[in-house]
Motif scaffolding. Structure first.
Motif, PDB file in Angstrom:
ATOM      1  N   ILE A  39      -2.464 -16.553  -3.976  1.00  0.00           N
ATOM      2  CA  ILE A  39      -3.863 -16.146  -4.160  1.00  0.00           C
ATOM      3  C   ILE A  39      -4.800 -17.283  -3.761  1.00  0.00           C
ATOM      4  O   ILE A  39      -5.861 -17.054  -3.181  1.00  0.00           O
ATOM      5  CB  ILE A  39      -4.105 -15.696  -5.614  1.00  0.00           C
ATOM      6  CG1 ILE A  39      -3.379 -14.364  -5.862  1.00  0.00           C
ATOM      7  CG2 ILE A  39      -5.589 -15.543  -5.904  1.00  0.00           C
ATOM      8  CD1 ILE A  39      -3.367 -13.931  -7.305  1.00  0.00           C
ATOM      9  N   GLU A  95      -6.764 -15.648   1.877  1.00  0.00           N
ATOM     10  CA  GLU A  95      -8.004 -14.935   1.561  1.00  0.00           C
ATOM     11  C   GLU A  95      -7.650 -13.468   1.308  1.00  0.00           C
ATOM     12  O   GLU A  95      -7.219 -12.763   2.220  1.00  0.00           O
ATOM     13  CB  GLU A  95      -8.981 -15.041   2.733  1.00  0.00           C
ATOM     14  CG  GLU A  95     -10.252 -14.267   2.580  1.00  0.00           C
ATOM     15  CD  GLU A  95     -11.209 -14.897   1.581  1.00  0.00           C
ATOM     16  OE1 GLU A  95     -11.903 -14.137   0.906  1.00  0.00           O
ATOM     17  OE2 GLU A  95     -11.233 -16.125   1.483  1.00  0.00           O
ATOM     18  N   PRO A  96      -7.802 -12.968   0.074  1.00  0.00           N
ATOM     19  CA  PRO A  96      -7.360 -11.609  -0.246  1.00  0.00           C
ATOM     20  C   PRO A  96      -8.022 -10.520   0.590  1.00  0.00           C
ATOM     21  O   PRO A  96      -7.374  -9.540   0.950  1.00  0.00           O
ATOM     22  CB  PRO A  96      -7.724 -11.443  -1.721  1.00  0.00           C
ATOM     23  CG  PRO A  96      -7.780 -12.822  -2.251  1.00  0.00           C
ATOM     24  CD  PRO A  96      -8.272 -13.675  -1.118  1.00  0.00           C
ATOM     25  N   ALA A  97      -9.283 -10.695   0.931  1.00  0.00           N
ATOM     26  CA  ALA A  97      -9.993  -9.662   1.688  1.00  0.00           C
ATOM     27  C   ALA A  97      -9.591  -9.636   3.157  1.00  0.00           C
ATOM     28  O   ALA A  97      -9.748  -8.618   3.826  1.00  0.00           O
ATOM     29  CB  ALA A  97     -11.490  -9.867   1.565  1.00  0.00           C
ATOM     30  N   LYS A  98      -9.041 -10.729   3.675  1.00  0.00           N
ATOM     31  CA  LYS A  98      -8.747 -10.824   5.098  1.00  0.00           C
ATOM     32  C   LYS A  98      -7.267 -10.841   5.442  1.00  0.00           C
ATOM     33  O   LYS A  98      -6.886 -10.503   6.555  1.00  0.00           O
ATOM     34  CB  LYS A  98      -9.392 -12.092   5.678  1.00  0.00           C
ATOM     35  CG  LYS A  98     -10.891 -12.110   5.582  1.00  0.00           C
ATOM     36  CD  LYS A  98     -11.446 -13.419   6.099  1.00  0.00           C
ATOM     37  CE  LYS A  98     -12.944 -13.477   5.904  1.00  0.00           C
ATOM     38  NZ  LYS A  98     -13.484 -14.793   6.248  1.00  0.00           N
ATOM     39  N   GLY A 117     -10.935  -6.348  -8.278  1.00  0.00           N
ATOM     40  CA  GLY A 117     -11.636  -7.583  -7.985  1.00  0.00           C
ATOM     41  C   GLY A 117     -10.986  -8.820  -8.565  1.00  0.00           C
ATOM     42  O   GLY A 117     -11.448  -9.933  -8.315  1.00  0.00           O
ATOM     43  N   THR A 154      -8.011 -10.207  -7.871  1.00  0.00           N
ATOM     44  CA  THR A 154      -7.377 -11.071  -6.872  1.00  0.00           C
ATOM     45  C   THR A 154      -8.438 -11.882  -6.134  1.00  0.00           C
ATOM     46  O   THR A 154      -8.305 -13.106  -5.988  1.00  0.00           O
ATOM     47  CB  THR A 154      -6.553 -10.237  -5.880  1.00  0.00           C
ATOM     48  OG1 THR A 154      -5.650  -9.414  -6.618  1.00  0.00           O
ATOM     49  CG2 THR A 154      -5.752 -11.124  -4.943  1.00  0.00           C
ATOM     50  N   ARG A 155      -9.488 -11.221  -5.683  1.00  0.00           N
ATOM     51  CA  ARG A 155     -10.572 -11.943  -5.015  1.00  0.00           C
ATOM     52  C   ARG A 155     -11.268 -12.888  -5.980  1.00  0.00           C
ATOM     53  O   ARG A 155     -11.673 -13.993  -5.606  1.00  0.00           O
ATOM     54  CB  ARG A 155     -11.583 -10.953  -4.425  1.00  0.00           C
ATOM     55  CG  ARG A 155     -10.994 -10.175  -3.249  1.00  0.00           C
ATOM     56  CD  ARG A 155     -11.927  -9.086  -2.774  1.00  0.00           C
ATOM     57  NE  ARG A 155     -11.901  -8.016  -3.775  1.00  0.00           N
ATOM     58  CZ  ARG A 155     -12.864  -7.138  -3.958  1.00  0.00           C
ATOM     59  NH1 ARG A 155     -13.954  -7.191  -3.225  1.00  0.00           N
ATOM     60  NH2 ARG A 155     -12.748  -6.195  -4.874  1.00  0.00           N
ATOM     61  N   HIS A 195      -9.114 -15.932  -6.447  1.00  0.00           N
ATOM     62  CA  HIS A 195      -9.204 -16.749  -5.235  1.00  0.00           C
ATOM     63  C   HIS A 195     -10.482 -17.592  -5.277  1.00  0.00           C
ATOM     64  O   HIS A 195     -10.447 -18.801  -5.011  1.00  0.00           O
ATOM     65  CB  HIS A 195      -9.174 -15.862  -3.986  1.00  0.00           C
ATOM     66  CG  HIS A 195      -9.307 -16.627  -2.715  1.00  0.00           C
ATOM     67  ND1 HIS A 195      -8.251 -17.312  -2.145  1.00  0.00           N
ATOM     68  CD2 HIS A 195     -10.368 -16.832  -1.899  1.00  0.00           C
ATOM     69  CE1 HIS A 195      -8.662 -17.898  -1.030  1.00  0.00           C
ATOM     70  NE2 HIS A 195      -9.944 -17.615  -0.860  1.00  0.00           N
ATOM     71  N   ALA A 196     -11.599 -16.959  -5.620  1.00  0.00           N
ATOM     72  CA  ALA A 196     -12.862 -17.692  -5.720  1.00  0.00           C
ATOM     73  C   ALA A 196     -12.801 -18.742  -6.830  1.00  0.00           C
ATOM     74  O   ALA A 196     -13.275 -19.871  -6.660  1.00  0.00           O
ATOM     75  CB  ALA A 196     -14.009 -16.719  -5.967  1.00  0.00           C
ATOM     76  N   TYR A 232     -16.937 -10.720  -8.840  1.00  0.00           N
ATOM     77  CA  TYR A 232     -15.848  -9.800  -8.509  1.00  0.00           C
ATOM     78  C   TYR A 232     -15.355  -9.053  -9.742  1.00  0.00           C
ATOM     79  O   TYR A 232     -15.037  -7.879  -9.672  1.00  0.00           O
ATOM     80  CB  TYR A 232     -14.686 -10.544  -7.859  1.00  0.00           C
ATOM     81  CG  TYR A 232     -14.960 -10.966  -6.446  1.00  0.00           C
ATOM     82  CD1 TYR A 232     -15.279 -10.039  -5.473  1.00  0.00           C
ATOM     83  CD2 TYR A 232     -14.887 -12.306  -6.081  1.00  0.00           C
ATOM     84  CE1 TYR A 232     -15.536 -10.436  -4.176  1.00  0.00           C
ATOM     85  CE2 TYR A 232     -15.131 -12.705  -4.782  1.00  0.00           C
ATOM     86  CZ  TYR A 232     -15.462 -11.769  -3.831  1.00  0.00           C
ATOM     87  OH  TYR A 232     -15.707 -12.152  -2.544  1.00  0.00           O
TER      88      TYR A 232
END
Length: 144
Positions: free
Chosen positions: A33, A37-40, A61, A63-64, A67-68, A80
């Motif tokens: 994580i 980048e979870p979104a990409k 949200g 996972t994102r 990550h943040a 998120y």
């Protein structure tokens, strides 16, 4: 004369090995994580509830958000998922408990959680899931 029986609460070697495996899996997941980048990346699956219905579950949200959070962006992490501090405490507790069993053979002293607390957590998650899907301001701020 009274006899005192001391119960051995140390973990067996199987429990210690399973706890070490749990620590390794949680560490690998946290690293993935942090690194991807979870979104990409396409590595992490989308939420099945959101994919099927378009409604965000209480965990959407995370996972994102983690990550943040792992990159030091607390505001984005809360954006998120507003419950990320709660999930961080829960995951951190289980990680630390497994680490203690793996290293020293004992976790925290035994304690029990009340049924009312579990019901409260369930209603909190359900309430949060409902509120974050209301399409009106300020509830739209809770949507991931």
């Amino acid at each position: 004369m009274d006899t005192v029986v001391v119960q051995d609460t140390s973990a067996s070697s199987l429990e210690r090995a399973l706890s070490a495996a749990g620590v390794a899996v949680m560490s690998a997941g946290a690293f993935a994580i942090w690194y991807f980048e979870p979104a990409k990346s396409g590595l992490f699956p989308a939420c099945p509830l959101y994919t099927i219905t378009g409604f965000a579950c209480p965990g959407c949200g995370l996972t994102r958000g983690f990550h943040a959070l792992f990159h030091g962006d607390i505001t984005a992490a809360l954006g998120y998922n507003a419950l990320i501090p709660l999930f961080l405490l829960i995951f951190g507790f289980f990680f630390l408990a497994m680490l203690l069993v793996a290293v020293r053979g004992r976790a925290f002293p035994r304690w029990s959680i009340s049924l009312g607390s579990l019901w409260g957590l369930l209603f909190l998650l359900i309430g949060f899931g409902i509120l974050r899907n209301i399409p009106a301001y300020p509830f739209t701020l809770l949507f991931p």
